[in-house]
Design an enzyme around this catalytic site. Sequence first.
Site, PDB file in Angstrom:
ATOM      1  N   LYS A 190       2.217  -5.586  10.928  1.00 52.96           N
ATOM      2  CA  LYS A 190       1.169  -5.115  10.021  1.00 52.96           C
ATOM      3  C   LYS A 190       0.602  -6.309   9.242  1.00 52.96           C
ATOM      4  O   LYS A 190       1.345  -7.209   8.845  1.00 52.96           O
ATOM      5  CB  LYS A 190       1.772  -4.074   9.058  1.00 52.96           C
ATOM      6  CG  LYS A 190       0.736  -3.328   8.221  1.00 52.96           C
ATOM      7  CD  LYS A 190       1.413  -2.275   7.310  1.00 52.96           C
ATOM      8  CE  LYS A 190       0.367  -1.497   6.509  1.00 52.96           C
ATOM      9  NZ  LYS A 190       0.985  -0.498   5.607  1.00 52.96           N
ATOM     10  N   SER A 201       2.754   5.796   3.999  1.00 55.76           N
ATOM     11  CA  SER A 201       1.978   4.960   4.920  1.00 55.76           C
ATOM     12  C   SER A 201       2.665   4.633   6.235  1.00 55.76           C
ATOM     13  O   SER A 201       2.031   4.094   7.136  1.00 55.76           O
ATOM     14  CB  SER A 201       1.593   3.645   4.239  1.00 55.76           C
ATOM     15  OG  SER A 201       0.497   3.847   3.378  1.00 55.76           O
ATOM     16  N   SER A 210      -1.491   4.066   5.563  1.00 60.58           N
ATOM     17  CA  SER A 210      -2.211   2.845   5.784  1.00 60.58           C
ATOM     18  C   SER A 210      -1.773   2.079   7.031  1.00 60.58           C
ATOM     19  O   SER A 210      -2.510   1.213   7.503  1.00 60.58           O
ATOM     20  CB  SER A 210      -2.021   1.917   4.570  1.00 60.58           C
ATOM     21  OG  SER A 210      -0.680   1.509   4.463  1.00 60.58           O
TER      22      SER A 210
END
Lengths: 495, 504
Positions: free
Chosen positions: A78, A182, A158
């Site tokens: 990420k 998330s 997210s």
Amino acid sequence: MADLNKLTISEARDRMRAGDITSVDLTRDCLSAIEGSGALNAFVHNTPDIALAQAEAADARIKAGDAPAMCGIPLGIKDLFCTKGVASQAGSAILEGFKPEYESTISQSLWDSGAVMLGKLNMDEFAMGSSNETSTYGDVVNPWRRTGDDAALTPGGSSGGSASAVAADLCLGATGTDTGGSIRQPAAFTGITGIKPTYGRCSRWGVIGFASSLDQAGPMTKSVRDAAIMLEVMCGHDEKDSTSVDLAVPDFEAMITNDIRGQKIGIPVEYRMDGISDEIAKLWDDGTAMLKDAGAEIVEISLPHFKYALPAYYVIAPAEASSNLARYDGVRYGHRAKLEAGEGIDEMYMRTRAEGFGYNVQRRLMIGTYVLSAGFYDAYYNRARRVRTLIKKDFEDAFATGVHAILTPATPSAAFGLGDMTDADPVQMFLNDVFTVTVNLAGLPAVSVPAGLDKQGLPLGLQLIGRPWEEGELLNLAHVIEDRTGFVAKPEKWW
Amino acid sequence: MLDAPTTKTPAPKVISGAREDWELVIGMEVHAQVASNAKLFSGASTKFGAEPNSNVAFVDAAMPGMLPVINEFCVEQAVRTGLGMKAKINLFSAFDRKNYFYPDLPQGYQISQLYHPIVGEGEVTVDLAPGVARIVRVERIHLEQDAGKSIHDMDPNMSFVDLNRTGVALMEIVSRPDIRSPEEAAAFMAKIRQILRYLGTCDGNMQEGSMRADVNISVCRPGDYERFREADDFKHLGTRCEIKNMNSMRFIQAAIDVEARRQIAILEDGGEITQETRLYDPDKNETRSMRSKEEAHDYRYFPCPDLLPLVIEQGWVDDIAATLPELPDEKKARFINDFGLSEYDAGVLTADKTSAAYFEQVADGRDGKLAANWVINELFGRLKKEDQTITTSPVSPDQLGGIITLISKGDISGKIAKDLFEIVWNEGGDPAEIVEVRGMKQVTDTGAIEAAVDAVIAANPAQVEKAKANPKLVGFFVGQVMKATGGKANPKAVNEIVSAKLGL
């Protein structure tokens, strides 16, 4: 084309150890899968050279009989994780061109364990969002589509890039972070497994901060077993993070036994809220029945402050963010606005931040600034902190009655269409996190595991919430659900 | 137990306005840089004078994802400081963020301790004159990060930022409003510096910015302060203004005086004091408002979520207490008691630890008062004249002690001793050996003195007659004998022999 990218971590690990495949071949398959995945917009910075070098090194280690848990496994990281020399910009324009000179503790642990970095994954800007529509890199698209409908769906957020990449077999696993859901919500939207460990399990050092008291990293994988393998490598005490806990990390994979006899599973009555769809309700009931059938005892429990969790979260998280993101000021790195003659530092700050931060981030920073300001601090921030204490106590009370884990839906609905929420009240978007934020406020571990498809052919997930430091127990329960639902569905490749 | 010197409280400074008399009420926040090798939350060096931006860790520069980790030694230094001020040590304390934007504050917040400071209430005795001291209560001491340095005068279009200081540990020592005059404020600052230097918790170097003070000033009518103390209620006091960032004792005094007069003028004009932050301009000798109300900061303090509360053990505090050095007040009392020194002399000798140690070595086994006189008058006088300090003194404590031993034994006179000090200062060497080799020893042999006296009497018959009539003239003979013996004759012996020979 052997499509090795479609393997799970455990399958790839076993086959590499057996000498059946090499990490280089596996990595090449992932790299070519990524190359053809532009439509998903999951990978935003590709690192094929690093990947192949790491793969070769991994193959050498395997050959030498030194093959740690993640040796040779290609991963996506990420964008919130700082990776040395590789762009790390939290999906934000304000960190345009930022390449850290350091490696986050978690990614370093993965590399030390032999893992291979394919590149950086898209995400909501600064991890703020539930649909991955706030990224400076553009929206991430869910590989799943409704049956007979090619409308682009959100992968959730997210960690939307991570979810999309894993679900589309671009990588074998990915790192995610979870501040209010998330990891778990995108995992549920894309039919994969995601676990947020207990707060303090994973080091936050080198992970760009959103809300420090809530942020935790975790793995997003194709199976529960993979989550166990990857989580173990990601956990561990780190002296560089004062909130990291010095506790031994158990062998999570070995704890997957499918034996859950005598475990007491709590079903929180408050979660059966208005607006929960029949499908989600049925999924939850089915999951409950499976656990019962496998020998668990099912009890109804009460988490009376549940309804205050979302408001408290949307005070605490923006408050911390408003302070954590103050460092993006244009002075030392990242974007700096161009100034007109005669303009000074105030204009530099205002314009840099107005240009660098997206609308959603700006809104949260303003909320956070407001709730901490003189005269409002007690009414908002302090009250939210008190609510947080009560929420934590709700869970403690439930666990004190002998409950081992709590079963809930992961999300109130399946993935929705990109753009569907654009004109909606932001609170509608916040509702995506309604089942997940309580866990962050209480600092507990929770896993989202795919449990079925809805009528439109989209995956749905169940969430299991565990006692502090009992990730192993939680993964074993999740594995029972995975096993019993026999969830093997994959999105049909359209990209 | 040492006898506590009996002291009286000084009178507050009274300023006569155009209409009435006013008293000053002053509270101080002293920011002292913790003496430590590394910063409060990073491993970067704290060394002064390094190349700009060379002592900067990733966390000091607030790079994304970097986290603070407390430096245990800085905590120890704060505890030591608290113990040195007889203060309560809080086993539970916590860090908060003070949020504001400035280029030399990379994080956009300063990590400080607003709600739960590491040190609670204590007190400091501020000596003002022999027998006069002010007890100033310490409200709290907390740990916080220093900011960096902005440099605005190097380029017409740009400002420069040096982050070397960023994150260096500061102790903020907050007094109650117990200081009542500009002189007391300077003396308080000096006393804090003395204690910190004794403890080794701050180098106290004000020029390098190791110590700075924010001074809170208000004025009140006579009697109001006593009402405030009795009720512990600030309503009895005037509105205060804070003068920021004072790093000179002289400016502190000037600023307090001029600020008090400003406030008095406003009040006597029927105006009101606005609580605000002001800056002192030494060139114009005035204070100026730092920022308007609209620009006032809202610091949005909240608990720093990157750090857990700081919990320390009583046993650890006890261990630190056990290693505490003798502090200035105790040392001074001991010098008065053990060496029979005056309060003034004891105060001078204990002003700093090195001077006190020097004196103790000189006085060891010798006459304390004589040692004090020599250290203060001869040594300190000479050091000052030559722009030297006690640490660079060419005369060691053993050498000075040697000179004092020679005086006490009667081997040399006070006058010869000064010559001897001069030789030792310039050339070094063992004083006893110098006296021996250079024949500087006093002549106490009465035979030799008698011979000299006889010679002088024989040579000056006229003077003998005069002296017999007026015994005050005996000094002439003593002087002649001393001259004849090169000053080495024991003056007392000469006096006695001359008097006897002249039949006086």
